[in-house]
Scaffold this motif. Structure first.
Motif, PDB file in Angstrom:
ATOM      1  N   ALA A  19       0.736  -1.784   0.252  1.00 50.98           N
ATOM      2  CA  ALA A  19       0.066  -0.463  -0.225  1.00 50.98           C
ATOM      3  C   ALA A  19       1.172   1.088  -0.163  1.00 50.98           C
ATOM      4  N   ALA A  20       2.189   1.027   0.460  1.00 51.90           N
ATOM      5  CA  ALA A  20       2.739   2.440   0.516  1.00 51.90           C
ATOM      6  C   ALA A  20       3.730   2.478  -1.165  1.00 51.90           C
ATOM      7  N   GLY A  21       3.573   1.431  -1.545  1.00 52.42           N
ATOM      8  CA  GLY A  21       3.946   1.664  -2.640  1.00 52.42           C
ATOM      9  C   GLY A  21       5.601   1.385  -3.350  1.00 52.42           C
ATOM     10  N   ILE A  22       6.230   0.122  -2.347  1.00 49.43           N
ATOM     11  CA  ILE A  22       7.293  -0.097  -1.469  1.00 49.43           C
ATOM     12  C   ILE A  22       7.569  -1.179  -2.770  1.00 49.43           C
ATOM     13  N   VAL A  23       6.599  -2.143  -2.762  1.00 44.33           N
ATOM     14  CA  VAL A  23       7.007  -3.053  -3.863  1.00 44.33           C
ATOM     15  C   VAL A  23       5.198  -3.330  -3.817  1.00 44.33           C
ATOM     16  N   PRO A  24       5.411  -3.887  -5.302  1.00 45.52           N
ATOM     17  CA  PRO A  24       3.787  -3.346  -5.931  1.00 45.52           C
ATOM     18  C   PRO A  24       3.112  -5.091  -5.570  1.00 45.52           C
ATOM     19  N   LEU A  25       3.796  -6.012  -5.110  1.00 47.47           N
ATOM     20  CA  LEU A  25       2.616  -7.030  -4.442  1.00 47.47           C
ATOM     21  C   LEU A  25       3.896  -7.691  -3.600  1.00 47.47           C
ATOM     22  N   ALA A  26       3.399  -8.805  -2.425  1.00 52.02           N
ATOM     23  CA  ALA A  26       4.223  -9.156  -1.579  1.00 52.02           C
ATOM     24  C   ALA A  26       3.206 -10.360  -1.104  1.00 52.02           C
ATOM     25  N   HIS A  27       4.059 -11.736  -0.785  1.00 56.47           N
ATOM     26  CA  HIS A  27       3.939 -12.447  -0.412  1.00 56.47           C
ATOM     27  C   HIS A  27       2.768 -12.510   0.784  1.00 56.47           C
ATOM     28  N   ALA A  28       1.356 -13.426   0.839  1.00 59.32           N
ATOM     29  CA  ALA A  28       1.085 -13.226   2.068  1.00 59.32           C
ATOM     30  C   ALA A  28       0.229 -14.673   1.876  1.00 59.32           C
ATOM     31  N   ASN A  29      -0.380 -15.005   2.890  1.00 57.96           N
ATOM     32  CA  ASN A  29      -0.984 -16.389   3.789  1.00 57.96           C
ATOM     33  C   ASN A  29      -2.350 -16.142   4.846  1.00 57.96           C
ATOM     34  N   ASP A  30      -2.626 -17.087   4.274  1.00 51.78           N
ATOM     35  CA  ASP A  30      -4.533 -17.530   4.745  1.00 51.78           C
ATOM     36  C   ASP A  30      -4.933 -18.303   5.630  1.00 51.78           C
ATOM     37  N   SER A  31      -5.407 -18.492   7.212  1.00 52.33           N
ATOM     38  CA  SER A  31      -5.895 -19.328   7.126  1.00 52.33           C
ATOM     39  C   SER A  31      -7.256 -18.804   8.187  1.00 52.33           C
ATOM     40  N   GLY A  32      -7.492 -17.477   8.821  1.00 54.67           N
ATOM     41  CA  GLY A  32      -8.587 -16.722   9.098  1.00 54.67           C
ATOM     42  C   GLY A  32      -9.477 -15.706   8.558  1.00 54.67           C
ATOM     43  N   GLY A  33      -8.269 -15.212   7.958  1.00 54.94           N
ATOM     44  CA  GLY A  33      -8.441 -14.348   7.487  1.00 54.94           C
ATOM     45  C   GLY A  33      -6.976 -12.973   7.209  1.00 54.94           C
ATOM     46  N   SER A  34      -6.192 -13.299   7.118  1.00 55.04           N
ATOM     47  CA  SER A  34      -5.011 -13.319   6.838  1.00 55.04           C
ATOM     48  C   SER A  34      -4.704 -12.635   5.638  1.00 55.04           C
ATOM     49  N   ILE A  35      -5.182 -12.721   4.821  1.00 56.22           N
ATOM     50  CA  ILE A  35      -4.903 -12.467   3.367  1.00 56.22           C
ATOM     51  C   ILE A  35      -6.130 -11.134   3.241  1.00 56.22           C
ATOM     52  N   ARG A  36      -7.130 -11.428   3.586  1.00 60.17           N
ATOM     53  CA  ARG A  36      -8.765 -10.871   3.489  1.00 60.17           C
ATOM     54  C   ARG A  36      -8.393  -9.339   4.052  1.00 60.17           C
ATOM     55  N   ILE A  37      -8.043  -9.528   5.566  1.00 66.42           N
ATOM     56  CA  ILE A  37      -8.718  -8.449   6.382  1.00 66.42           C
ATOM     57  C   ILE A  37      -7.425  -7.150   5.939  1.00 66.42           C
ATOM     58  N   PRO A  38      -5.946  -7.985   6.016  1.00 67.40           N
ATOM     59  CA  PRO A  38      -4.741  -6.865   5.683  1.00 67.40           C
ATOM     60  C   PRO A  38      -5.397  -5.967   4.106  1.00 67.40           C
ATOM     61  N   ALA A  39      -5.567  -6.843   2.988  1.00 70.56           N
ATOM     62  CA  ALA A  39      -5.972  -5.759   2.198  1.00 70.56           C
ATOM     63  C   ALA A  39      -7.364  -4.964   2.499  1.00 70.56           C
ATOM     64  N   SER A  40      -8.163  -5.165   3.084  1.00 64.55           N
ATOM     65  CA  SER A  40      -9.015  -4.544   3.600  1.00 64.55           C
ATOM     66  C   SER A  40      -8.363  -3.430   4.421  1.00 64.55           C
ATOM     67  N   SER A  41      -7.911  -3.236   4.933  1.00 67.60           N
ATOM     68  CA  SER A  41      -7.780  -3.035   6.110  1.00 67.60           C
ATOM     69  C   SER A  41      -6.680  -0.957   4.890  1.00 67.60           C
ATOM     70  N   CYS A  42      -5.922  -1.544   4.415  1.00 69.92           N
ATOM     71  CA  CYS A  42      -4.938  -1.496   3.248  1.00 69.92           C
ATOM     72  C   CYS A  42      -5.178  -1.247   2.247  1.00 69.92           C
ATOM     73  N   GLY A  43      -6.530  -1.520   1.293  1.00 69.82           N
ATOM     74  CA  GLY A  43      -7.270  -1.117   0.843  1.00 69.82           C
ATOM     75  C   GLY A  43      -6.504  -1.607  -0.641  1.00 69.82           C
ATOM     76  N   LEU A  44      -6.749  -2.806  -0.441  1.00 75.88           N
ATOM     77  CA  LEU A  44      -5.875  -3.657  -1.726  1.00 75.88           C
ATOM     78  C   LEU A  44      -6.838  -4.837  -2.266  1.00 75.88           C
ATOM     79  N   VAL A  45      -5.359  -5.492  -3.179  1.00 74.69           N
ATOM     80  CA  VAL A  45      -6.569  -7.000  -3.736  1.00 74.69           C
ATOM     81  C   VAL A  45      -5.925  -8.477  -2.907  1.00 74.69           C
ATOM     82  N   GLY A  46      -7.169  -8.863  -2.363  1.00 70.91           N
ATOM     83  CA  GLY A  46      -6.336  -9.946  -1.614  1.00 70.91           C
ATOM     84  C   GLY A  46      -7.498 -10.979  -1.720  1.00 70.91           C
ATOM     85  N   LEU A  47      -7.125 -12.387  -2.018  1.00 72.77           N
ATOM     86  CA  LEU A  47      -7.110 -13.505  -2.458  1.00 72.77           C
ATOM     87  C   LEU A  47      -7.494 -14.289  -2.144  1.00 72.77           C
ATOM     88  N   LYS A  48      -7.968 -14.730  -0.885  1.00 66.08           N
ATOM     89  CA  LYS A  48      -7.627 -16.928  -0.607  1.00 66.08           C
ATOM     90  C   LYS A  48      -8.007 -17.878  -1.341  1.00 66.08           C
TER      91      LYS A  48
END
Length: 357
Positions: free
Chosen positions: A159-188
């Motif tokens: 979200a800060a423009g440091i990198v255009p994409l970064a590794h993430a993983n999700d068990s209980g929302g760990s991709i979707r929650i940060p994507a929502s909080s930071c205004g990004l695309v987050g797909l589990k």
């Protein structure tokens, strides 16, 4: 390349510039490093800097759709040989991984330049990113706000423009929650779409899925093209895909059946801002011709938590027991945060029957 030019491109856009010879992978790496140094003191998104590794990768004649694109791994399941993965726990030793995870190998094959690892909560347990080991990650839109979790460091960096994409993983929302909080695309992704090998066949009975957070849908789809697929030893596999995910984003999906909810799974009301956002998106989808219905899975209010907790606590217990075996001793009093220790105690009481049920 100027600051504004770099920020205006997504990952595929930067890779295209590299392929055309308009910019070098090494120049992109230096731009991203400069941004880490500039923004990370306020964001605390990157907790392990791998600049020498990244500079070396940027010099290699690698191909792939993300050729030369700066990238960050998450400090959870993002193992690369020679560097530790600590899951933000003081109990996890700084022992370097012996080999790359399947996921890391596929990220490398996509062409990215790995420059560091990102902040997570201890053992990725929380929907916020703050640990005693690393400290809190801060949201680039407002540093006083949460990044969400557990992929909060990754989301903050993208979200800060440091990198255009970064590794993430999700068990209980760990991709979707940060994507929502930071205004990004987050797909589990679908269960088993990506492999957890070679160290894991399964995490949390299939609840843990690997992917990325991005600024554009096309980056999300293109990276899934790069990393999906099973490995020998995987306990189950996702159905094969007939065409690339990126190509699927370019065609009209037809009329879809879409459900939405204005409460959480237990039936509690959401914040009015969240409700407003959900209603706005539901209207946009309906205006596009989709069948949009307000609906909720038929669960009792306490059912989601009662199903999730035994899995979550048992997995944590297994991770702590595994590290105990590695180190030849259990955790000291100050090596686990209070919540982690409490969940560990719960996990030790979960029976095999409870877990399987």
């Amino acid at each position: 390349m100027s600051f504004s030019d770099y920020a205006s491109h997504d990952g595929l856009g930067l890779a295209e510039l590299v392929s055309k010879g308009e910019v070098k992978a090494s120049e992109l790496a230096e731009e991203a490093i400069g941004r880490i140094e500039k923004h990370n003191p306020a964001l605390n998104a990157v907790i392990l800097k791998l600049y020498d590794l990244g500079r070396d990768m940027a010099k290699q004649p690698v191909e792939g759709p993300f050729k030369g694109v700066p990238f960050l791994l998450k400090d959870a399941f993002g193992d690369i040989a020679g560097y530790p993965t600590r899951l933000a726990s003081r109990f996890r030793a700084e022992t370097p991984a012996k080999e790359d995870a399947v996921l890391a190998r596929r990220f490398k094959a996509s062409g990215v330049t790995i420059l560091g690892k990102t902040n997570v909560p201890e053992f990725t347990l929380l929907p916020t990113t703050e640990s005693n080991l690393y400290g809190a990650a801060h949201n680039p839109w407002n540093p006083d706000h949460s990044t969400g979790g557990s992929s909060g460091g990754a989301a903050a960096a993208v979200a800060a423009g440091i990198v255009p994409l970064a590794h993430a993983n999700d068990s209980g929302g760990s991709i979707r929650i940060p994507a929502s909080s930071c205004g990004l695309v987050g797909l589990k992704p679908t269960r088993a779409r990506t492999s957890l090998g070679p160290d894991y066949g399964d995490v949390l009975s299939g609840l843990c899925h690997e992917h990325v957070v991005t600024r554009t849908v096309r980056d999300c789809a293109a990276m899934l093209d790069c990393i999906h697929g099973n490995e020998p030893g995987d306990p189950y596999v996702a159905p094969p895909v007939k065409e690339s995910f990126l190509e699927q984003t370019k065609r009209n999906p037809g009329k879809l059946r879409i459900a939405f909810s204005k409460t959480n799974p237990a039936g509690a009301k959401l914040h009015p801002d969240c409700v407003k956002g959900v209603e706005s998106v539901a209207k946009q989808l309906a205006d596009l011709g989709h069948e949009v219905t307000e609906a909720m899975p038929p669960l009792n209010p306490d059912e989601p938590g009662n199903l999730f907790l035994p899995l979550w606590a048992a997995w944590l217990s297994s991770e702590i027991e595994l590290e105990t075996a590695r180190r030849g001793r259990g955790p000291k009093e100050d090596e686990l945060e209070p919540l982690t220790r409490g969940l560990w105690e719960v996990g030790k009481t979960v029976s095999a029957a409870q877990y399987l049920l």
